[in-house]
Design a protein around this motif. Structure first.
Motif, short mmCIF file in Angstrom:
data_model
loop_
_atom_site.label_atom_id
_atom_site.label_comp_id
_atom_site.label_asym_id
_atom_site.label_seq_id
_atom_site.Cartn_x
_atom_site.Cartn_y
_atom_site.Cartn_z
N ALA A 69 0.84 -1.20 0.00
CA ALA A 69 0.00 0.00 0.00
C ALA A 69 0.87 1.25 0.00
O ALA A 69 0.58 2.22 -0.71
CB ALA A 69 -0.94 0.00 1.20
N ALA A 70 1.94 1.22 0.77
CA ALA A 70 2.86 2.35 0.80
C ALA A 70 3.56 2.52 -0.55
O ALA A 70 4.01 3.62 -0.89
CB ALA A 70 3.88 2.17 1.91
N ASP A 71 3.63 1.43 -1.32
CA ASP A 71 4.27 1.45 -2.63
C ASP A 71 3.28 1.86 -3.72
O ASP A 71 3.61 1.83 -4.91
CB ASP A 71 4.84 0.07 -2.92
N GLY A 72 2.04 2.20 -3.34
CA GLY A 72 1.08 2.72 -4.30
C GLY A 72 0.01 1.76 -4.76
O GLY A 72 -0.83 2.12 -5.59
N VAL A 73 0.00 0.53 -4.23
CA VAL A 73 -1.04 -0.44 -4.61
C VAL A 73 -2.28 -0.18 -3.76
O VAL A 73 -2.19 -0.03 -2.54
CB VAL A 73 -0.55 -1.89 -4.40
N GLU A 74 -3.45 -0.13 -4.40
CA GLU A 74 -4.69 0.07 -3.66
C GLU A 74 -5.27 -1.27 -3.22
O GLU A 74 -5.31 -2.22 -4.01
CB GLU A 74 -5.72 0.81 -4.50
N VAL A 75 -5.69 -1.35 -1.98
CA VAL A 75 -6.27 -2.58 -1.44
C VAL A 75 -7.78 -2.39 -1.28
O VAL A 75 -8.22 -1.46 -0.61
CB VAL A 75 -5.64 -2.96 -0.09
N VAL A 76 -8.54 -3.27 -1.92
CA VAL A 76 -10.00 -3.23 -1.85
C VAL A 76 -10.46 -4.40 -0.97
O VAL A 76 -10.18 -5.56 -1.28
CB VAL A 76 -10.64 -3.35 -3.25
N ALA A 77 -11.16 -4.11 0.10
CA ALA A 77 -11.68 -5.15 0.99
C ALA A 77 -13.06 -5.57 0.51
O ALA A 77 -14.03 -4.83 0.65
CB ALA A 77 -11.74 -4.64 2.43
N ALA A 78 -13.14 -6.75 -0.09
CA ALA A 78 -14.42 -7.31 -0.55
C ALA A 78 -14.68 -8.53 0.32
O ALA A 78 -14.40 -9.66 -0.05
CB ALA A 78 -14.34 -7.68 -2.03
N ARG A 79 -15.21 -8.30 1.50
CA ARG A 79 -15.28 -9.31 2.55
C ARG A 79 -16.32 -10.39 2.27
O ARG A 79 -17.52 -10.11 2.20
CB ARG A 79 -15.60 -8.65 3.89
N ILE A 80 -15.85 -11.60 2.10
CA ILE A 80 -16.74 -12.77 2.01
C ILE A 80 -16.50 -13.58 3.27
O ILE A 80 -15.47 -14.24 3.41
CB ILE A 80 -16.47 -13.60 0.75
N GLN A 81 -17.42 -13.49 4.21
CA GLN A 81 -17.26 -14.19 5.48
C GLN A 81 -17.32 -15.70 5.24
O GLN A 81 -18.26 -16.18 4.61
CB GLN A 81 -18.35 -13.78 6.47
N PRO A 82 -16.34 -16.47 5.72
CA PRO A 82 -16.31 -17.90 5.42
C PRO A 82 -17.30 -18.74 6.21
O PRO A 82 -17.55 -19.89 5.87
CB PRO A 82 -14.87 -18.30 5.79
N THR A 83 -17.86 -18.17 7.25
CA THR A 83 -18.81 -18.93 8.07
C THR A 83 -20.02 -18.08 8.42
O THR A 83 -19.93 -16.88 8.60
CB THR A 83 -18.16 -19.42 9.37
N SER A 84 -21.15 -18.75 8.49
CA SER A 84 -22.40 -18.19 8.97
C SER A 84 -23.20 -19.40 9.41
O SER A 84 -22.74 -20.54 9.27
CB SER A 84 -23.14 -17.42 7.87
N GLY A 85 -24.40 -19.20 9.93
CA GLY A 85 -25.18 -20.37 10.33
C GLY A 85 -25.41 -21.32 9.18
O GLY A 85 -25.20 -22.54 9.30
N GLU A 86 -25.82 -20.79 8.03
CA GLU A 86 -26.11 -21.63 6.87
C GLU A 86 -24.85 -22.26 6.31
O GLU A 86 -24.83 -23.45 5.96
CB GLU A 86 -26.81 -20.80 5.79
N LEU A 87 -23.77 -21.49 6.24
CA LEU A 87 -22.51 -22.02 5.71
C LEU A 87 -21.93 -23.07 6.64
O LEU A 87 -21.39 -24.09 6.19
CB LEU A 87 -21.51 -20.89 5.51
N ALA A 88 -22.02 -22.84 7.95
CA ALA A 88 -21.50 -23.82 8.91
C ALA A 88 -22.26 -25.14 8.80
O ALA A 88 -21.66 -26.23 8.86
CB ALA A 88 -21.60 -23.27 10.32
#
Length: 256
Positions: A69-88
């Motif tokens: 990031a300090a080197d100029g790369v942009e980080v995009v957080a596209a959060r896919i939670q690996p667990t939920s009630g249905e996924l578990a």
């Protein structure tokens, strides 16, 4: 130190350059133990300008991408939670490779905003790196969707996914060191990981693509369900397709 399982799908899935423009899309595992000068140099050499982090909030750390990031790369957080009630529940019932493919679609369906954000980021200029924790599951199904948009045949998409199998020993070593508490739970018998999740079986990706075709009519239908508009799809194709014809023509897709 550099990224584990870092690769451009164009290199092996499309060495003849029929569908994918090299340097547009990369995939990898998360940085182990975190970002460093070697990784930043690796991304710079590859032309990566955007990193799409698909991990859930509990998996990420503030310093994971600090150097790049300090080197100029942009980080995009596209959060896919690996667990939920249905996924578990689905994970507990998983016994087959096809079950893992169904789990992938369930995970994608559980996070439409993250899928939308990831595809929009993939359409940005310059190289884009997709990663999750292992670089296998969330990275695998999102890479598959993007390759399908470019008309890459299903067998090549499946083969690209399965190539991660060769890196799993190194990936699991990195995950174990980073997540020692979770490993202790596994060793004590309180965490059960289904066999397909410990592999990169071709049947899982085959099943995922077939389900996307049967339920949504193909990748474009599924992405539209997630809120991805036609302009974003066109922008990604214009950037990543190997030819101008592919950039405007609909992808072949996968149907059941």
């Amino acid at each position: 130190m550099t990224l584990v399982n870092f690769r451009d799908p164009a290199t092996l899935a499309d060495p003849a350059g029929r569908w994918i423009r090299p340097g547009a899309l990369y995939r990898s595992a998360q940085p182990f133990p975190n970002d460093n000068a070697g990784i930043s140099a690796q991304l710079r050499t590859a032309g990566v300008r955007t990193i799409v982090d698909l991990r859930g909030e509990a998996e990420a750390r503030d310093d994971d991408w600090a150097v790049s990031a300090a080197d100029g790369v942009e980080v995009v957080a596209a959060r896919i939670q690996p667990t939920s009630g249905e996924l578990a529940a689905a994970m507990r019932e998983m016994t087959t490779d096809a079950g893992l493919g169904a789990f992938y679609l369930l995970m994608a369906e559980s996070a439409p905003e993250a899928v939308k954000l990831a595809v929009e980021a993939a359409a940005r200029p310059g190289g884009v790196l997709l990663h999750c924790a292992a670089g296998k599951d969330r990275t695998g199904f999102l890479t598959a969707l993007l390759l399908d948009l470019l008309g890459v045949p299903a067998e090549e998409i499946v083969a690209d996914y399965a190539r991660t199998g060769a890196a799993l020993t190194q990936i699991f070593e990195g995950l174990a060191e980073r997540n020692r508490a979770a490993l202790n739970d596994y060793e004590n018998g309180t965490l059960v990981v289904p066999r397909p999740l410990l592999e990169a079986p071709a049947g899982a990706m085959t099943a995922f693509l077939e389900l996307v075709g049967s339920r949504y009519g193909g990748t474009e239908g599924f992405l539209a369900h997630c809120g991805v508009d036609a302009g974003t799809v066109a922008a990604f194709r214009a950037k990543a397709a190997a030819s101008a014809e592919q950039a405007v023509a609909p992808a072949a897709g996968v149907t059941a």
